[in-house]
Design a protein around this motif. Structure first.
Motif, PDB file in Angstrom:
ATOM      1  N   UNK A 227       5.095  -4.620  13.609  1.00 38.13           N
ATOM      2  CA  UNK A 227       5.568  -3.782  12.501  1.00 38.13           C
ATOM      3  C   UNK A 227       4.845  -2.436  12.472  1.00 38.13           C
ATOM      4  N   UNK A 228       3.546  -2.444  12.779  1.00 39.33           N
ATOM      5  CA  UNK A 228       2.738  -1.223  12.662  1.00 39.33           C
ATOM      6  C   UNK A 228       3.321  -0.071  13.477  1.00 39.33           C
TER       7      UNK A 228
ATOM      8  N   UNK B 101       5.836   2.380  11.450  1.00 41.10           N
ATOM      9  CA  UNK B 101       5.432   2.720  10.085  1.00 41.10           C
ATOM     10  C   UNK B 101       5.304   4.236   9.875  1.00 41.10           C
TER      11      UNK B 101
ATOM     12  N   UNK C  33       0.938  -6.087  14.463  1.00 37.66           N
ATOM     13  CA  UNK C  33       1.015  -5.013  15.468  1.00 37.66           C
ATOM     14  C   UNK C  33       2.445  -4.573  15.753  1.00 37.66           C
TER      15      UNK C  33
ATOM     16  N   UNK D  25       0.557   6.590  13.469  1.00 35.47           N
ATOM     17  CA  UNK D  25       1.685   5.952  14.149  1.00 35.47           C
ATOM     18  C   UNK D  25       2.437   6.937  15.033  1.00 35.47           C
TER      19      UNK D  25
ATOM     20  N   UNK E 106       0.811  -1.219   0.000  1.00 35.79           N
ATOM     21  CA  UNK E 106       0.000   0.000   0.000  1.00 35.79           C
ATOM     22  C   UNK E 106       0.845   1.269   0.000  1.00 35.79           C
TER      23      UNK E 106
ATOM     24  N   UNK F 258      11.696  -5.018  15.072  1.00 33.76           N
ATOM     25  CA  UNK F 258      10.277  -4.687  14.921  1.00 33.76           C
ATOM     26  C   UNK F 258       9.692  -4.298  16.273  1.00 33.76           C
TER      27      UNK F 258
ATOM     28  N   UNK G 198       0.271  -2.977   8.627  1.00 35.40           N
ATOM     29  CA  UNK G 198      -0.713  -2.808   9.705  1.00 35.40           C
ATOM     30  C   UNK G 198      -1.335  -4.126  10.141  1.00 35.40           C
TER      31      UNK G 198
ATOM     32  N   UNK H 127       8.195   1.189   6.310  1.00 33.80           N
ATOM     33  CA  UNK H 127       8.603   0.761   7.652  1.00 33.80           C
ATOM     34  C   UNK H 127       9.921   1.433   7.981  1.00 33.80           C
TER      35      UNK H 127
ATOM     36  N   UNK I 166       1.726   0.886  18.866  1.00 35.86           N
ATOM     37  CA  UNK I 166       1.329   2.191  18.315  1.00 35.86           C
ATOM     38  C   UNK I 166       0.758   3.124  19.386  1.00 35.86           C
TER      39      UNK I 166
ATOM     40  N   UNK J 201       0.717  -6.027   4.193  1.00 35.18           N
ATOM     41  CA  UNK J 201       0.401  -4.707   4.747  1.00 35.18           C
ATOM     42  C   UNK J 201       0.947  -4.663   6.166  1.00 35.18           C
TER      43      UNK J 201
END
Lengths: 274, 247, 274, 247
Positions: free
Chosen positions: A211-212, A215, A209, D62, A172, C210, A206, A176, C179, A204
């Protein structure tokens, strides 16, 4: 997804361009080289807050040596443990490039204010330094809640362009960046955000959790080039090919040597790859 | 025990200055200050946090570059190291260049975080290996960060000491002057005088900078050297030699 | 590692306490209950920026209902989709609790200024609202770089205590918050940081790039209690046992009903567990 | 095709107001505004970003809670929804309470982000289902956020419309007044007049709020309903009924 050449074409002459400090593999070296090849002129570089690691310093130095730069706002430019940045030092002492000296937390604060679209940030310190005396975009004001308590107001910074290298993009267009949150501050403050990425994954971020949390969302990013190795001579594990930087530093000690290096490493290297 | 190296003496002097601190930050490419800080950490039984800037593996920041400065502003960084192309007798430092700014005749890299951290870190140690009239000047050509501040300027930090290859100065904030504290083994007061362009105070007798005791040496050459080697491998092999396994 | 009771004992009467907004499972409900049991008084609650999700609103409401609170600084307190917060509304209309009304970005900005130890933050907006008129810690000043351009200066907020629930702690006491960066802002600004955690792992988050991006480092954290379920009735997957909140809301409609609820769900529940 | 529900008419009106936007934010517990925004997104072919606040899965932030406000401040949020316990004829909204502040006789939850977003989001849609003299008042008791601002106050945003269960008003920023734009099917101008305590402008003839066309209905009942169901399952089952599989 596009190429560093296309990204370079999106950066007009005279643009203010913010660059990361290059402690990790975030210095967009390949994009800087593409800017040199396209003959960019009058760039106003802003380092966040310094380019004083071997590779980020070399990147700034080659842009200056190639004549792309009119002004540098920075808290420091050097090749880190490999010593001074030769073209930067020459250009500043000759007056060919104007340097606007800053201090790290002031650059961070002004860029963070830019990211919030507030007109200025405030900062302690600085008062009584020659940095403060030399700048008209830093002024000493009173703390409105404690008259007589001085604080420096720093005009917000909103660069035209942020450019950097990131480890990964997802399908998308999210980037990262992990703990490299300076990239996020630069992106939030800038009008156009251009990134080269080492890897593109077909997932993706997201959806995971872990990796998110690291981002930079796609809606901040103007264009991405998939360009593995675009931060070389820094590798993705944050090690550096110091010999490559030493070779640059040696060549750049003279103007002629620097031009030879550019011809060989920037112009010819690209032709050979094509 | 093998011969004690200058670096070991200086690291010990640094560790002494940092005794009792909770969190020390060390700038990029500063192996000797880092060695001193890591020695202080070892002496604290690991309670002291040491953040090596510019080395993701040796720092714990998760809010980007501003975090160090934010934490320091809150009094959360007890010790830091600064240097200067020029340092003068009032504790002013110059990281920018020699001559008439902005067209300096010699240009250095820049002021980095000095103009903030010097104001808010309680124990700033000035570290300048080359002790000469070129580096320790009467008045700096450009003030990257002032040694002291006027009343009304928020100032919770500043220099406590200046360490060179010859000696250790203490800084007196009220008088904005250095006072010679000790001369390193193998050097003399005359050498210090001859190579310092600024005026400084003298004690009645000038002691020698203390040598590390046996326990300190064991710490330096053991766990500290090992940790230093993971961050500054070249420096570590130079100073600690065979004690350090090749990376 | 300790218990919620021990954490509650570290929060003195009269302390200013910052609370997260509870969109994820970060509301420290078990710790709030421990505060009620220890009979805390005169707390100054600061919501970052609101407690208007069913569980975070219920947490604030029960603290008020139990008489622990003198003042609430907030952009909003409610039970979210389940309606108004009964004890909050009663206490504000009766004057038993003083409410300092704020707006979300102002609370964030003031807390971020606190985390940076700057004396104040600036913000656009707000001017002409009754919020601004009612507060003496918000003042309208001129943008020093553009006279006549008004901006609001907000006095920085440095709470005595930040308290929240986090998903994980590692063996070094680092907290993984993913997050949920509001927890990081609260922690950076506060003098004491107290956390309950769902899980404790025997690894170090920094060993995984990560995970590292979502960490609040141990050196900000004063004490941690391993307390699984401490954000219930919000579960760790961010779903809520809405029946539990409805039961609270029903009981809290009357003062007597609320006291019964507290006796049953806070005081007796703990005795039974011991 | 089954009967068209009020919610579908309103969602369509909302989507029309958001046409061409890049990024819409929707506050917590706002299923109908969210439906309208998601319809606008569907019409944009997915190019429009819709961030549902308070729902981690439906937003991409984020940088914590400040990020929405930071982005909005930069002009990065084109549309947002606000409501009010009271809304007055000058577009002022009151989310705090009735009576003499601070000791209100009725207290609401609070002003949330209104006092900022109302200033910087170009298309703020006021949404208040209950259309009555209690909610649409002559002058609010407390200004959480003003409808318009004096010159010299930075203001790049503000209300463009007010939607109720009876009608759609447009807002004229220069005159700080509402103008009736359309009355929803099944309701009358008299009803609107009787239930509005503030004065508003009238067009010569008052049109009916348009019904969604077939394509719009297919979008609402298909992909939009499906997405709404993942965020507001109770609302989705209520409005879209059997079309929505049980969660």
């Amino acid at each position: 997804m596009t190429t560093p050449e296309t990204l370079a074409a999106m950066i007009p002459d005279g643009a203010s361009v913010i660059l990361p400090k290059g402690e990790g593999p975030d210095a967009p070296v390949a994009l800087a080289k593409a800017l040199i090849r396209r003959g960019a002129r009058d760039l106003h570089l802003i380092t966040l807050p310094a380019c004083a690691a071997p590779v980020s310093g070399m990147m700034v130095d080659m842009l200056i040596g190639a004549g792309c730069v009119a002004r540098v706002e920075t808290s420091g430019v050097s090749l880190g443990e490999l010593g001074p940045a030769p073209a930067f030092n020459r250009a500043v002492t000759s007056g060919a490039v104007t340097v606007t000296d800053a201090t790290c937390p002031a650059l961070y604060a002004a860029v963070q204010a830019g990211g919030k679209s507030q007109p200025f940030a405030t900062l302690r310190g600085i008062i009584g330094s020659d940095l403060e005396r030399m700048r008209d975009d830093w002024v000493v004001i009173d703390n409105p809640f404690q008259p007589g308590d001085k604080v420096v107001a720093l005009k917000a910074i909103n660069p035209d362009v942020a450019m950097f290298h990131a480890p990964m993009a997802d399908r998308e267009g999210n980037l990262w960046i992990g703990r490299g949150r300076d990239l996020l501050y630069a992106a939030h403050a800038s009008k156009v955000v251009l990134a080269t990425v080492e890897t593109v994954v077909d997932t993706c971020f997201y959806d995971d959790d872990a990796l998110a949390a690291g981002v930079l969302p796609a809606f901040y990013v103007s264009a991405i080039a998939h360009a593995p190795g675009a931060s070389l001579p820094m590798r993705m594990d944050a090690t550096v090919d110091l010999d490559a930087v030493r070779a640059y530093a040696g060549a750049a000690r003279s103007e002629a040597g620097l031009q030879d290096w550019l011809a060989r490493e920037v112009f010819a290297a690209r032709s050979a790859a094509e | 025990m093998t011969e004690i190296r200058d670096e070991e003496v200086l690291a010990t002097a640094i560790a002494d200055l940092l005794d009792g601190a909770r969190h020390i930050a060390v700038g990029m490419a500063s192996p000797l200050p880092a060695t001193g800080a890591l020695l202080a950490r070892e002496r604290s039984g690991g309670a002291m946090q040491v953040s090596i800037l510019g080395n993701a593996k040796a720092s714990r920041w998760t809010n980007g570059g501003p975090e160090l400065f934010d934490l320091a502003g809150r009094g959360g960084i007890d010790g830091f190291f600064l240097s200067g192309g020029q340092i003068d007798g009032r504790g002013n430092i110059n990281l920018v260049g020699v001559g008439d700014y902005p067209q300096s005749t010699v240009r250095w890299s820049g002021s980095f975080g000095s103009a903030y951290l010097y104001f808010v870190v309680p124990r700033v140690i000035l570290f300048r290996w080359e002790h000469s009239r070129r580096t320790l000047v009467e008045a700096v050509d450009f003030v990257s960060a002032p040694g002291t501040s006027e009343p009304g300027v928020h100032r919770t930090g500043g220099p406590i000491a200046l360490i060179t290859n010859l000696c250790l100065f203490a800084f007196d904030r009220d008088r904005a002057r250095f006072r010679l504290q000790s001369v390193h083994p193998g050097h003399t007061l005359d050498e210090v005088r001859d190579n310092t362009a600024f005026d400084f105070d003298l004690p009645e007798t000038v002691p020698q900078t203390p040598l590390p005791d046996a326990e300190t040496l064991r710490a330096i050459r053991g766990p500290v050297a090992e940790r230093v080697a993971t961050i500054y491998p070249v420096f570590a092999r130079q100073v600690f030699g065979a004690a350090i396994p090749a990376a």
